[in-house]
Design an enzyme around this catalytic site. Structure first.
Site, PDB file in Angstrom:
ATOM      1  N   ARG A  36       0.598  -1.222   0.297  1.00  0.00           N
ATOM      2  CA  ARG A  36      -0.101   0.101  -0.345  1.00  0.00           C
ATOM      3  C   ARG A  36       0.600   1.150  -0.106  1.00  0.00           C
ATOM      4  NH1 ARG A  36      -3.330  -2.403  -1.597  1.00  0.00           N
ATOM      5  NH2 ARG A  36      -4.684  -3.835  -0.990  1.00  0.00           N
TER       6      ARG A  36
ATOM      7  N   SER B  88     -13.388 -12.116  -1.508  1.00  0.00           N
ATOM      8  CA  SER B  88     -12.886 -11.360  -2.559  1.00  0.00           C
ATOM      9  C   SER B  88     -10.763 -11.142  -2.720  1.00  0.00           C
ATOM     10  CB  SER B  88     -12.969  -9.630  -1.357  1.00  0.00           C
ATOM     11  OG  SER B  88     -12.085  -8.491  -1.357  1.00  0.00           O
TER      12      SER B  88
END
Lengths: 408, 408, 408, 408
Positions: free
Chosen positions: D98, D181
């Protein structure tokens, strides 16, 4: 969050919480229960009862309590067992009072069938966090109302208008704005804001309310003795006293000798720095004394472990996590260490300082036979030190050889 | 250990190390090199040269050096970047000098072809460990001779007999035994033993040598300003000074105002407790000032991490592990934090205390716009606090729900 | 140390401790008491009784005990509550058994009027430290005799000569030297030395004694369920079992599936590195399962605090400080965290691995309502995250602004 | 927050971020810049370009980059130097990607004159925190738009309606909802949600996408050698490779042998627990190998310090504080420790496990001369251990004497 039906308010009787009281009644149309506590802040409580009645609170909804003993016994003393200081210097005087207030708010809510609690802390400070985390940890279904984060009365003018419009009496000295903001309890007084907002500028003398200026303190030192049992102070100068009485007396010693003043810039949990003036007269003395008695009753393994976890423990209290599993785990560790922290410390109080000058205990680990410069009585064989050093050095030697080999 | 051929001795010129010098010559029949350092202990060094010559040391084997700047720059200042205190209170004044002395002993050994070093520390204390771990870490093949652990001269009488038998001059005041033992350098003076061995008894006034009694300090406070760059003090009252000069000046301020006295019972690395009287006049001021400048230049993440590792760092220095990978790793962490620790602190010196009363810096993280009690200029949205609290509370709520479910 | 009069020896019945027994009798002329314990090492104990009698030990001085339940209940399980691993990987199988043996040695000494204890650990390893620190912590006046550090029987040849000279029977397979050295108890088997001394070389297959080679393990996985109460395993596949029985069964599962093998180079407390092959079949399964149940029953504050102190806790056990105040303080912290660590874990055992594949508990803190990807039922307001992030970011923004300002 | 004028969107080319793209255009009426990165997630990037063009993004506003080398070199490898695992088991595969994405978003914003960045993370997870803290730390004035916290498209139905209404092409397999997911990059693949939401239930086989089932892995082990320099992997089986190439190859080894599967329940920073299935094939091998080389090249002081700060370091990365002073301070500490972490590790890969079976290095601290069971060559004097133990025991003896005295 659905609308609250009945709310317990932490109520001081002052202008701000009176406005909150009225605002809760008008904004939410809900029944209000007031809780006013004597935490040693040095104010009369009965006027708060009268004001609450005046604002329409039913007598059975007015709770006024002296919780000083509980405060010192169950919050201040456990914290002092840890020698807790936040960011090197702050004794956590405000932080440690908040969980107790929340605990009583939640208990009174449960007793009176209220579904919400409310407090007067602003949206910029740590106190809102401490109040609310404590409340949620004690009752996960409670609602918390923080008017300062909700309403639009954010200027002094608007507040006074609201008060006037709602027949809330305004003391004359509250018309103008205070030059700084104050919080007080038996452990400390904090001052912040306004005239204190520039951390480069010395705090004006009039900010200090709880201690004399060291320059005005007595010119001769005073000596006192504090006795501990299992980490808690139990007597001053040989006289057994209750927890709150001990702290009250130490406050008087500290006040007189100008002890416990701190000009401090700290990191708030909500992310910004703030500057405060703290006065912790009795707390400073107590911390010094507790360290003094630990010096002879705690061994190095226990002491060093305590020291290493202390910053985390202090941070938890500062951030409002008194009622968290990790604070309770650290408390279990700390309390375990205090089983033999019993004995007496002699302190010198003089012009702003409290200093340990002697300490003794039946539980002492100090051994004159081991440490003496006199010829050995056989308690300690100096030759053992050679082996001790050799084995401690072994890995350093292996490192040095390796490094030499790689370079060579 | 095979017999040493040439040994470098940490030589003060005093009676004890003169006896060691002679004992090394007679016991091991080895050549002796003397190293006498000015670390700021406040003694003339040239008499040591004469004494060494008198005891038969060749001029090329006499090393006399002023290492005060290196001491403060490379040892004291890096340590102060960490706000290091041992067991809550001790500024490590003795501990931090030992690795530097060992470093020079080992370097001189390598330069003169010596295969051993020797020191005058006893077998009961920490200093033997510090000297020897440092030496072994710097040269894994060096031999270390610790006469106090080896010889049988353990009584005063035997020492004096040995001195007389070997024509070692004995100063008159050394005939009787000193009432306590002293170590001194630019950072501090420590006193221990004999009259100080009962930790219940107040230390007599004559023990303090480096500071006036606070009662005798000036009746009016003095204000000074210390400027920092990247964590190190670089100027006093606006005047740029070298590291050792700064510490020397702060010592004079501290001496005059009675600052830096500590009556302390500590845990030695070798396992027993001991009581010492420490005087660290400049060090106390420097620590307070460094904390003051960090308050506005260090953010909470950096500061709290530093606080959490500080006890370990201090313990390493106390235990003699200056030259260890873990001390160097911690130093890397600490130094990384100091990049912006620059600015000026104003301190009040008065009757035993140094207190920060103001601080300012171009590197300041303090934001009046964020913290102000005045109406917001938009820097901070109080409503953000609600979400902040909700998510911090979530796990506490889940815990409370679980606990209620289990009990219910 | 004055000469011991009566000594309690940790006696396995093997050649080495038989030689020690005889050496104690001849060297110190003292009465010997033998203590032989079943810690699950997988050897018959009665032969030790016969050998002891043969070597002249009086029946009332022969102590043979099955202490497996105490071992698992009071030592192994408390340690597993902490998920303790030393240096990332080692489950402390040898370390955790030593304090219990020392405890019984000291207790038997007190019961039989002995003034000393003795063990067969060498002067290079950790076990001497663990035995002796434990003994001294339990009885500060006990004497400890460590023959391997004292005698001159340091070669195999000399040992065998001594045995023959003293009529100690030598099993045939003990004439030659073992290719490596073994320690075993219910928790693990360790092998080290000789053929294992080069850490670059793969350990030969015959070193492994407690587990099948994963290649030889069943080709289909096996699933088991372990149930915990307050952090301790109490049942396997729903069947309640005693602590030692649980570990015994898990060992059998682990053995069969080749679980728990570790090829490891570790740092000994005495300063050097050593290489060992460890087999901890049941322990590996237990650790994985305990982590699995903590995943749903421990909150993050508790879990992260535990994780942060675990390395220190493991180091204390490895170094022999089981009976130290700091280990007990950490245990208080750990035990406090386990109050709700109850529930069941499902594990897959296959070819060398034990892996959690499911876990459930009445004490679970996992909330599907909060985490679900489905549309919210109102348990969690995503907008709260904005405030949470803003306040967590505040100090980072202030830092970035400051740094930009300084550079700019 | 004032309205953004130009926003850089982390754009995958998939349905969700295409909807966000369009929503930004319509909701804020602002210009959109897309950033699509190859982090090793295993998808073609060029289709994203076409889709962006289709949605009206100008060619100069489309940024497509292969940042795999930077990802491994500057993020993954520094993290592996610490042996970082979150909550005992998770290798932080999502967390570590990230900050790099945010870094590029901010850089592209600065290059294109955008005043905002946007991401597709939901309001319940950690990723929003990681993206936003990183962005704010790199540019305190940047705006961050998190559509999932703002819009009302929170159900699948509404999303599809919005897509259809805005001519966003919907792949057939996206009409129905995915059963879970997925996030993927070169270090790992994570799967969570839907079919995985009950942590008691075993994850179905089809969830695993990156590794074969261990039961389907080869029946014979494979051995590989990984070479390290200063803590980073630099070669496999003697062949020097770039960072991303090394991780790619290790992923292939791991995939083939079913290594790196983890079924895990973790504590999110935002307060709830979640269950994930992680596959980190190369990472698991790399962690095992790094530990293996540290075993012989790192001394115990360095290693234990690293171990003690690792949980804090991992927590910082997990929580999104990669760009914080404390993470950088810890990195300085960790990197300092890796100067000699160079050498080669041999690993056995078999049916789900990677195990160190040998390690060697010019920088090795392992000394066979010190540890050998053979007769000493003088490297180590076993008698030193006696003194070492005596001084380590001293405080324990003093404690035991005190406790006995108090009880007696």
């Amino acid at each position: 969050m659905s609308a609250p039906k009945k709310v317990v308010l932490a109520y001081s009787g002052g202008l701000d919480t009176s406005i909150i009281l009225k605002w809760l009644q008008t904004e939410y149309g809900c029944e209000v229960v007031t809780f006013t506590a004597d935490l040693g802040q040095g104010e009369e409580l009965e006027p708060a009862r009268k004001k609450a009645e005046l604002l329409g609170i039913k007598p059975e909804n007015i709770f006024i309590e002296d919780i000083r003993e509980e405060f010192v016994r169950d919050f201040v003393f456990p914290m002092f067992r840890a020698n807790a200081v936040y960011e090197g210097l702050y004794l956590l005087g405000t932080s440690i009072a908040r969980p107790l207030i929340s605990k009583r708010l939640v208990e009174i809510a449960e007793a009176t069938g209220a579904d919400a609690v409310s407090h007067g802390a602003t949206g910029k400070g740590n106190d809102q966090v401490r109040f609310e985390l404590s409340a949620y940890a004690l009752n996960p279904d409670i609602k918390v109302i923080a008017p300062w984060r909700e309403w639009d009365l954010s200027s002094r003018t608007k507040l006074l208008e609201f008060a006037e419009a709602n027949q809330i009496p305004i003391a004359k000295d509250k018309r103008g704005e205070a030059p700084f903001s104050v919080d007080a309890n038996l452990l400390h007084t904090s001052s912040e804001g306004k005239v204190l907002e520039d951390p480069a500028e010395m705090a004006p003398d009039y900010v200090y309310q709880r201690t004399v200026n060291p320059e005005d303190a007595p010119d001769t030192p005073e000596f006192i003795e504090i006795t501990f049992e299992k980490g808690d102070a139990v007597a001053i100068n040989g006289k057994a006293l209750s927890p709150a009485t001990i702290l009250t007396q130490l406050n008087e010693y500290g006040r007189k000798h100008g002890i416990g003043r701190l000009d401090f810039v700290e990191n708030r949990f909500v992310g910004m720095k703030s500057r405060g003036i703290y006065e912790t007269p009795g707390g400073d003395i107590l911390l010094e004394a507790h360290r003094g008695i630990e010096q002879i009753t705690l061994d190095s393994g226990a002491g060093h472990l305590k020291d290493s976890i202390m910053p985390r423990y202090a941070e938890l209290i500062y951030n409002g996590f008194w009622y968290s599993p990790e604070r309770e785990m650290l408390q279990a560790l700390i309390d375990k260490s205090q089983e033999h922290v019993s004995g007496t410390v002699k302190l010198k109080l003089y012009k702003g300082s409290a200093k340990t000058v002697g300490r003794w205990s039946d539980h002492s680990l100090y051994s004159e036979a081991h440490v003496t410069f006199e010829e050995d009585a056989g308690a300690y064989d100096q030759k053992d030190a050679a082996g001790f050093i050799q084995l401690n050095a072994l890995r350093l030697k292996l490192l040095a050889s390796r490094n030499k080999r790689i370079k060579g």
